[in-house]
Design an enzyme around this catalytic site. Structure first.
Site, PDB file in Angstrom:
ATOM      1  N   GLU A  40     -82.550  -1.055  35.911  1.00 50.02           N
ATOM      2  CA  GLU A  40     -82.338  -1.622  37.195  1.00 50.02           C
ATOM      3  C   GLU A  40     -82.415  -3.075  37.159  1.00 50.02           C
ATOM      4  OE1 GLU A  40     -84.902  -0.306  39.979  1.00 50.02           O
ATOM      5  OE2 GLU A  40     -83.693  -0.271  41.691  1.00 50.02           O
ATOM      6  N   LYS A 112     -77.163   3.018  44.718  1.00 48.72           N
ATOM      7  CA  LYS A 112     -78.522   3.730  44.915  1.00 48.72           C
ATOM      8  C   LYS A 112     -78.910   4.233  46.217  1.00 48.72           C
ATOM      9  CE  LYS A 112     -83.693   2.414  44.201  1.00 48.72           C
ATOM     10  NZ  LYS A 112     -84.410   1.210  43.918  1.00 48.72           N
ATOM     11  N   CYS A 153     -83.738   4.660  39.536  1.00 44.84           N
ATOM     12  CA  CYS A 153     -85.174   4.093  39.830  1.00 44.84           C
ATOM     13  C   CYS A 153     -85.833   5.147  40.788  1.00 44.84           C
ATOM     14  CB  CYS A 153     -85.446   2.817  40.373  1.00 44.84           C
ATOM     15  SG  CYS A 153     -86.979   2.156  40.297  1.00 44.84           S
TER      16      CYS A 153
HETATM   17  O1  LIG Z   1     -85.510  -5.226  44.054  1.00 47.06           O
HETATM   18  C1  LIG Z   1     -85.521  -5.607  43.197  1.00 47.06           C
HETATM   19  O2  LIG Z   1     -85.097  -6.966  42.710  1.00 47.06           O
HETATM   20  C2  LIG Z   1     -85.351  -4.492  42.058  1.00 47.06           C
HETATM   21  N1  LIG Z   1     -85.612  -3.221  42.605  1.00 47.06           N
HETATM   22  C3  LIG Z   1     -86.543  -2.659  42.566  1.00 47.06           C
HETATM   23  O3  LIG Z   1     -87.539  -3.130  41.682  1.00 47.06           O
HETATM   24  C4  LIG Z   1     -87.023  -1.368  43.144  1.00 47.06           C
HETATM   25  C5  LIG Z   1     -86.843  -1.512  44.685  1.00 47.06           C
HETATM   26  S1  LIG Z   1     -88.195  -2.665  45.012  1.00 47.06           S
HETATM   27  N2  LIG Z   1     -87.985  -0.696  42.690  1.00 47.06           N
HETATM   28  C6  LIG Z   1     -88.040   0.582  42.838  1.00 47.06           C
HETATM   29  O4  LIG Z   1     -87.322   1.537  43.210  1.00 47.06           O
HETATM   30  C7  LIG Z   1     -89.363   1.235  42.073  1.00 47.06           C
HETATM   31  C8  LIG Z   1     -89.800   2.680  42.253  1.00 47.06           C
HETATM   32  C9  LIG Z   1     -91.086   2.869  42.126  1.00 47.06           C
HETATM   33  O5  LIG Z   1     -91.848   2.075  41.482  1.00 47.06           O
HETATM   34  C10 LIG Z   1     -91.791   4.187  42.352  1.00 47.06           C
HETATM   35  O6  LIG Z   1     -91.022   5.150  42.789  1.00 47.06           O
HETATM   36  O7  LIG Z   1     -92.999   4.524  42.144  1.00 47.06           O
END
Ligand SMILES: O=C(O)CNC(=O)[C@H](CS)NC(=O)CCC(=O)C(=O)O
Length: 286
Positions: A40, A112, A153
């Site tokens: 991701e 997503k 993710c």
């Molecule tokens: O925003 C960005 O730059 C990159 N995107 C992410 O890191 C994304 C959204 S904050 N992370 C997740 O979805 C983690 C999910 C997770 O850790 C869980 O389901 O436990």
């Protein structure tokens, strides 16, 4: 078919990430991988919405996408960019996954669906929906002889998505990720294995790992899981690298023959708890 998951520690600017990705994907290709998945937000792991706005470009004419297309064509592989942030017209972003064919053409893309809005105790609140707009369609795409199901993710926590993908023929589920360390330790492997077991499909998970320039830390542990739920390849840490596995359609057929959960699924209604139990018990006691 040999497939690979690339593990990265993406920084906040696109070009160094593209350079790192190019090295890792080339390595995977030289090791015989015909399909390579990156994590991701491979191209830009932004610190905040300002950084995101500076680095994320629209989909049309996107230079990052153009360079990945050239890389796929140069290596002659299916290259799956786990995701990149794409600037939308309304000022928000799409967290978009893009599959390139061996000729560099874009074969499919997926936005997503489930955005990470979560409150981690003692840590911090994540509100992905502040910057991103959620997608609203599941995507499958032929990847001969497999069918790829796309996800990103946090989607991995929503089993219904994978049931829909499997119902549409997917037997290889892609889960590019940037999991947090505490939720990764607690849930990552069990969620991935559950999705493989429930759908009788291969799961390939390419992760961000380590301490990022943005200040965030991610869990790593990229892995490939077979349709019986066995981890067949794994990166045991959060460092950059490649995991490889040979996958076989016969394993999908075998897992689904043994446990035909997809075929055995049934529609059902819902009853709220009733007083029946108590009535039956009273009768028995009388
Ligand atoms: O925003 C960005 O730059 C990159 N995107 C992410 O890191 C994304 C959204 S904050 N992370 C997740 O979805 C983690 C999910 C997770 O850790 C869980 O389901 O436990």
């Amino acid at each position: 078919m040999r497939i690979a998951a690339v593990q990265m520690r993406s920084g906040t600017r696109a070009q160094p990430n593209i350079d790192a990705l190019t090295g890792l994907v080339t390595h995977a290709s030289e090791a015989g991988a015909r399909y390579v998945l990156t994590p991701e937000v491979s191209l830009v792991f932004a610190k905040d919405s300002t950084g995101l706005a500076r680095e994320a470009k629209p989909f049309e004419g996107n230079e990052g996408i153009a360079s990945l297309s050239r890389l796929a064509a140069k290596l002659g592989i299916h290259l799956h960019l786990g995701s990149l942030a794409v600037a939308l017209e309304d000022g928000k972003f799409a967290n978009r996954s893009v599959l390139f064919g061996p000729d560099g053409q874009i074969l499919a893309h997926y936005d997503k669906i489930h955005l990470f809005d979560a409150m981690l105790t003692g840590l911090k609140a994540y509100r992905e929906s502040d910057s991103y707009r959620a997608g609203d369609a599941a995507v499958t795409v032929p990847l001969d002889p497999f069918t790829l199901g796309m996800s990103i993710c946090y989607d991995v926590r929503f089993g219904a998505l994978y049931n829909v993908l499997a119902g549409a023929g997917a037997n290889l589920m892609a889960v590019p990720a940037a999991f947090t360390v505490p939720t990764g330790q607690a849930h990552w492997e069990v969620l991935l294995r559950a999705r493989a077991i429930e759908t009788g499909a291969y799961v390939i998970a390419a992760a961000q790992g380590g301490q990022h320039e943005s200040g965030r830390a991610t869990y790593g542990h990229s892995m490939i899981i077979d349709p019986w739920g066995r981890v067949v390849a794994e990166r045991a840490d959060d460092r950059e690298g490649v995991v490889l596995a040979d996958i076989d359609l016969a394993e999908v057929d075998e897992a689904r023959r043994r446990i035909p959960a997809l075929a055995n699924a049934r529609p059902f209604g819902l009853k709220r708890g009733s007083a029946d139990g108590a009535r039956i018990l009273r009768k028995g006691l009388a």
